[in-house]
Scaffold this motif. Sequence first.
Motif, PDB file in Angstrom:
ATOM      1  N   ALA A  75       1.241  -1.023   0.214  1.00 44.93           N
ATOM      2  CA  ALA A  75       0.009   0.580   0.137  1.00 44.93           C
ATOM      3  C   ALA A  75       1.008   1.177   0.203  1.00 44.93           C
ATOM      4  CB  ALA A  75      -0.794   0.243   1.472  1.00 44.93           C
ATOM      5  N   ARG A  76       0.339   2.280  -0.593  1.00 44.27           N
ATOM      6  CA  ARG A  76       0.911   3.295  -0.410  1.00 44.27           C
ATOM      7  C   ARG A  76      -0.056   4.079   0.190  1.00 44.27           C
ATOM      8  NH1 ARG A  76       4.245   8.693  -3.352  1.00 44.27           N
ATOM      9  NH2 ARG A  76       2.841   9.823  -2.834  1.00 44.27           N
ATOM     10  N   LEU A  77       0.287   4.484   1.261  1.00 42.12           N
ATOM     11  CA  LEU A  77      -0.284   5.700   2.558  1.00 42.12           C
ATOM     12  C   LEU A  77      -0.407   6.802   2.933  1.00 42.12           C
ATOM     13  CD1 LEU A  77      -0.549   3.359   5.853  1.00 42.12           C
ATOM     14  CD2 LEU A  77      -2.033   3.016   3.993  1.00 42.12           C
ATOM     15  N   CYS A  78      -1.215   7.790   2.314  1.00 49.05           N
ATOM     16  CA  CYS A  78      -1.130   9.699   2.378  1.00 49.05           C
ATOM     17  C   CYS A  78      -1.092   9.973   3.196  1.00 49.05           C
ATOM     18  CB  CYS A  78      -1.740   9.621   1.984  1.00 49.05           C
ATOM     19  SG  CYS A  78      -1.554   9.302  -0.257  1.00 49.05           S
ATOM     20  N   PHE A  79      -0.891  11.260   3.834  1.00 45.03           N
ATOM     21  CA  PHE A  79      -0.702  11.204   5.376  1.00 45.03           C
ATOM     22  C   PHE A  79      -1.009  13.099   5.455  1.00 45.03           C
ATOM     23  CE2 PHE A  79       1.010   7.303   6.830  1.00 45.03           C
ATOM     24  CZ  PHE A  79       0.339   6.699   6.843  1.00 45.03           C
ATOM     25  N   ASP A  80      -1.933  13.530   5.666  1.00 46.05           N
ATOM     26  CA  ASP A  80      -1.703  14.502   6.112  1.00 46.05           C
ATOM     27  C   ASP A  80      -2.248  15.233   7.447  1.00 46.05           C
ATOM     28  OD1 ASP A  80      -2.220  17.985   5.425  1.00 46.05           O
ATOM     29  OD2 ASP A  80      -4.156  17.560   4.818  1.00 46.05           O
ATOM     30  N   CYS A  81      -1.480  16.277   8.362  1.00 46.83           N
ATOM     31  CA  CYS A  81      -1.627  15.374   9.924  1.00 46.83           C
ATOM     32  C   CYS A  81      -0.836  16.920  10.088  1.00 46.83           C
ATOM     33  CB  CYS A  81      -1.440  14.286  10.767  1.00 46.83           C
ATOM     34  SG  CYS A  81       0.696  13.761   9.994  1.00 46.83           S
ATOM     35  N   THR A  82      -1.150  17.348  11.838  1.00 44.51           N
ATOM     36  CA  THR A  82      -0.458  17.934  12.549  1.00 44.51           C
ATOM     37  C   THR A  82       0.679  17.428  13.884  1.00 44.51           C
ATOM     38  OG1 THR A  82      -2.607  19.503  11.744  1.00 44.51           O
ATOM     39  CG2 THR A  82      -0.493  21.056  13.534  1.00 44.51           C
ATOM     40  N   PRO A  83       1.447  16.943  13.584  1.00 43.47           N
ATOM     41  CA  PRO A  83       2.347  16.416  14.628  1.00 43.47           C
ATOM     42  C   PRO A  83       2.600  18.166  15.936  1.00 43.47           C
ATOM     43  CG  PRO A  83       3.308  16.132  12.635  1.00 43.47           C
ATOM     44  CD  PRO A  83       2.133  16.935  12.288  1.00 43.47           C
ATOM     45  N   PHE A  99       2.201  13.240   4.276  1.00 39.50           N
ATOM     46  CA  PHE A  99       3.917  12.674   3.917  1.00 39.50           C
ATOM     47  C   PHE A  99       3.283  11.421   3.276  1.00 39.50           C
ATOM     48  CE2 PHE A  99       3.488  12.485   7.567  1.00 39.50           C
ATOM     49  CZ  PHE A  99       3.525  11.225   8.628  1.00 39.50           C
ATOM     50  N   THR A 100       3.928  10.545   2.677  1.00 34.87           N
ATOM     51  CA  THR A 100       3.821   9.141   2.434  1.00 34.87           C
ATOM     52  C   THR A 100       3.995   8.189   3.137  1.00 34.87           C
ATOM     53  OG1 THR A 100       4.494   9.778   0.764  1.00 34.87           O
ATOM     54  CG2 THR A 100       2.353  10.318   0.397  1.00 34.87           C
ATOM     55  N   GLU A 101       3.535   6.635   3.056  1.00 36.75           N
ATOM     56  CA  GLU A 101       3.746   5.662   3.859  1.00 36.75           C
ATOM     57  C   GLU A 101       4.392   4.591   2.566  1.00 36.75           C
ATOM     58  OE1 GLU A 101       4.252   2.687   7.289  1.00 36.75           O
ATOM     59  OE2 GLU A 101       3.215   4.600   6.850  1.00 36.75           O
ATOM     60  N   ASN A 102       5.069   3.949   1.785  1.00 36.50           N
ATOM     61  CA  ASN A 102       4.897   2.829   0.813  1.00 36.50           C
ATOM     62  C   ASN A 102       5.648   1.569   1.998  1.00 36.50           C
ATOM     63  OD1 ASN A 102       4.798   3.520  -1.211  1.00 36.50           O
ATOM     64  ND2 ASN A 102       6.666   4.375  -1.537  1.00 36.50           N
ATOM     65  N   VAL A 103       4.772   0.827   2.243  1.00 36.91           N
ATOM     66  CA  VAL A 103       4.104  -0.700   3.145  1.00 36.91           C
ATOM     67  C   VAL A 103       3.983  -1.429   2.777  1.00 36.91           C
ATOM     68  CG1 VAL A 103       2.465   0.434   3.920  1.00 36.91           C
ATOM     69  CG2 VAL A 103       3.916  -0.855   5.546  1.00 36.91           C
ATOM     70  N   PHE A 104       4.883  -2.564   3.135  1.00 39.02           N
ATOM     71  CA  PHE A 104       4.494  -4.092   2.277  1.00 39.02           C
ATOM     72  C   PHE A 104       3.743  -5.187   3.220  1.00 39.02           C
ATOM     73  CE2 PHE A 104       7.255  -1.604   0.028  1.00 39.02           C
ATOM     74  CZ  PHE A 104       6.950  -1.692  -1.298  1.00 39.02           C
ATOM     75  N   VAL A 124       9.029  15.567   4.594  1.00 36.83           N
ATOM     76  CA  VAL A 124       8.470  16.791   5.982  1.00 36.83           C
ATOM     77  C   VAL A 124       9.638  17.713   5.492  1.00 36.83           C
ATOM     78  CG1 VAL A 124       8.506  16.599   8.338  1.00 36.83           C
ATOM     79  CG2 VAL A 124       7.751  14.577   6.888  1.00 36.83           C
ATOM     80  N   ARG A 125      11.061  16.844   6.004  1.00 38.45           N
ATOM     81  CA  ARG A 125      12.007  17.760   6.003  1.00 38.45           C
ATOM     82  C   ARG A 125      11.817  19.144   5.064  1.00 38.45           C
ATOM     83  NH1 ARG A 125      16.813  16.681   8.075  1.00 38.45           N
ATOM     84  NH2 ARG A 125      16.091  14.094   7.750  1.00 38.45           N
ATOM     85  N   ALA A 126      11.125  18.823   3.601  1.00 32.09           N
ATOM     86  CA  ALA A 126      10.862  20.084   2.944  1.00 32.09           C
ATOM     87  C   ALA A 126      10.346  20.591   3.117  1.00 32.09           C
ATOM     88  CB  ALA A 126      10.904  19.799   1.449  1.00 32.09           C
ATOM     89  N   GLN A 127       9.440  20.488   4.143  1.00 34.95           N
ATOM     90  CA  GLN A 127       8.459  21.095   4.487  1.00 34.95           C
ATOM     91  C   GLN A 127       8.100  21.961   5.875  1.00 34.95           C
ATOM     92  OE1 GLN A 127       3.892  18.968   4.097  1.00 34.95           O
ATOM     93  NE2 GLN A 127       5.681  17.453   3.338  1.00 34.95           N
TER      94      GLN A 127
END
Length: 133
Positions: A75-83, A99-104, A124-127
């Motif tokens: 899966a490619r998961l997408c996150f839009d959040c406020t840590p 950011f995204t996560e690629n997970v197997f 995240v670093r770029a943002q």
Amino acid sequence: MTRQDISELYRGYIDCLNRQAWPELGRFVHQEAQYNGQRIGLSGYREMLENDFRAIPDLRFVIDLLIADPPHIAARLCFDCTPVGELFGLPVNGKRVSFTENVFYEIRDGRIAQVFSVIDKEAVRAQLGNDSP
């Protein structure tokens, strides 16, 4: 399990995470789960997720891409959040990031037994405007 079976299992798992329904996690995650090559078991997996939600109170897992090839699923998961505080060692401190996560995953005995995760920390670093490694 068929492609449809593991796809439904995975969607149920994501729903469980988004609801933070921790008592249900054992329906989806194997008792001897491994994460990125380390055996953390169901309890360690739950602890990891609970910590994620403490660090990111508005965390929501969104499936962008899902590929099933039994006994594996990707899966490619997408996150839009406020840590709050730090995320991946970066001082986010309440700034909204995406950011995204690629997970197997490997499914064994009808549950997630192995997870290999790659998170796009550079996004995240770029943002944050932090170009240093």
